[in-house]
Design a protein around this motif. Sequence first.
Motif, PDB file in Angstrom:
ATOM      1  N   PHE A 247      22.106 -62.299 -52.461  1.00  6.17           N
ATOM      2  CA  PHE A 247      23.147 -60.597 -51.755  1.00  6.17           C
ATOM      3  C   PHE A 247      22.543 -59.740 -52.992  1.00  6.17           C
ATOM      4  CE2 PHE A 247      26.112 -64.019 -49.717  1.00  6.17           C
ATOM      5  CZ  PHE A 247      25.534 -63.754 -48.958  1.00  6.17           C
ATOM      6  N   GLY A 248      22.795 -58.502 -52.181  1.00  5.28           N
ATOM      7  CA  GLY A 248      22.629 -57.231 -52.943  1.00  5.28           C
ATOM      8  C   GLY A 248      20.804 -57.261 -53.902  1.00  5.28           C
ATOM      9  N   GLU A 249      19.836 -57.886 -53.581  1.00  9.86           N
ATOM     10  CA  GLU A 249      18.810 -58.181 -54.073  1.00  9.86           C
ATOM     11  C   GLU A 249      17.707 -57.540 -52.401  1.00  9.86           C
ATOM     12  OE1 GLU A 249      15.067 -60.433 -55.796  1.00  9.86           O
ATOM     13  OE2 GLU A 249      16.858 -61.879 -54.665  1.00  9.86           O
ATOM     14  N   SER A 250      16.589 -56.664 -52.816  1.00  9.15           N
ATOM     15  CA  SER A 250      15.583 -56.429 -51.762  1.00  9.15           C
ATOM     16  C   SER A 250      14.844 -57.787 -51.568  1.00  9.15           C
ATOM     17  CB  SER A 250      15.298 -55.390 -51.833  1.00  9.15           C
ATOM     18  OG  SER A 250      16.046 -54.069 -52.354  1.00  9.15           O
ATOM     19  N   ILE A 251      14.204 -57.803 -50.527  1.00  6.52           N
ATOM     20  CA  ILE A 251      13.256 -58.716 -50.290  1.00  6.52           C
ATOM     21  C   ILE A 251      11.862 -57.299 -50.613  1.00  6.52           C
ATOM     22  CG2 ILE A 251      11.941 -59.503 -48.332  1.00  6.52           C
ATOM     23  CD1 ILE A 251      14.253 -60.044 -46.732  1.00  6.52           C
ATOM     24  N   ARG A 252      11.022 -58.822 -51.161  1.00  4.43           N
ATOM     25  CA  ARG A 252       9.275 -57.556 -51.530  1.00  4.43           C
ATOM     26  C   ARG A 252       8.774 -56.865 -51.002  1.00  4.43           C
ATOM     27  NH1 ARG A 252       8.219 -62.983 -54.116  1.00  4.43           N
ATOM     28  NH2 ARG A 252       6.040 -62.383 -52.517  1.00  4.43           N
TER      29      ARG A 252
END
Length: 365
Positions: A247-252
């Motif tokens: 949660f809170g992390e962007s997909i590359r």
Amino acid sequence: MRVSVPGIPQAILSAAGTSQTVSPATAIERIASFLSPGNATVITGAGVSVDSGIRAYRGKDGTYMNPNYKWVDSAIFYHELIDETERGYAFRQRYWLRSYLGYPPVRDALPNTTHYALAALQYTGVVTRLITQNVDGLHHKALRDLWSSAKLEERILELHGTLHKVHCKHGHTIDRPTFQDWLSAANPQWKEYADDLERTGRQPRTNPDGDVVLEGVQYSSFMVPDCPSCMLEGRRNSVHKPEVIFFGESIRSEVRERSFDDVEKGDRLFIVGTTLATYSAFRLLKHALRLKKPVLMLNVGPTRADGTPGLDKIDLPTSAVLREVVRALVGIQAVEDQTIKRMLSSGIMKPPAEDDDDRLPRAAG
């Protein structure tokens, strides 16, 4: 820091149970007809792995299996996990202890009948690309005896990553079994506890992300080891992360772009066992509809996409129909082709017990 957690709009949850149900025979005919032209792209979610003993995030009514899951029992946000302060280390102690105990059931899980049915569709070329939100690697397991690692990577996209690899903040990557060994060596008392859990079968409830529910635990007793490669480079670093999107992390960007490309290259989109609660998956449905591609969904219960114009939905368990869909599509090959025959007779059916329900709040230590 404000981080939004994926969910299903309340208006859809309130309308749960209003979707039209069809018989398995009718569903098999509709799905087979939809897939028969071939070149389909498939998106799968946690519902596909339930029969492998891995619980889904949501129940049949579309709500979280544990209403406190995202705040109390499990989720650590990306910015918390990578925080280099003492507070961040405490978050990592909590995450890695729970993940250390929760990984073995995911590691040992076996593909179920749905995984093998989808594998048969991939093997025959009906499904040319598969995008999974699952991090358990079970789609790969169903095909690993037939396809090389390179072909698996080409045909299966893990949209949210995998539990089976770990990397440190400086990019040093290690396979998960080796990292488990590092955690065991740093925590002999917890290694003894983990061995006892496996020996007695008293495994805590495991979530789809490999996290377990624990009560009354002092996380400060768990040591997170420094990265050996970083130490060789003259620095200490305990910031390790599984190759899973938090949660809170962007997909590359390369993963996001490939997911769109996989949808574009398919002539139709088949969505299986997912509520599409995460926007990274929901936007792929929207992209397919913008491109005027036929879209069919097979899922039990409400989803974020319910009511979307252009979406055809069947409300049934995947295990009830997908094997017969394969047989309808391949005909005599289901008997004469030994690989397809084996796939259609393979797969476990070991869903979590019906009373294995985490809806009641639990202490998190």
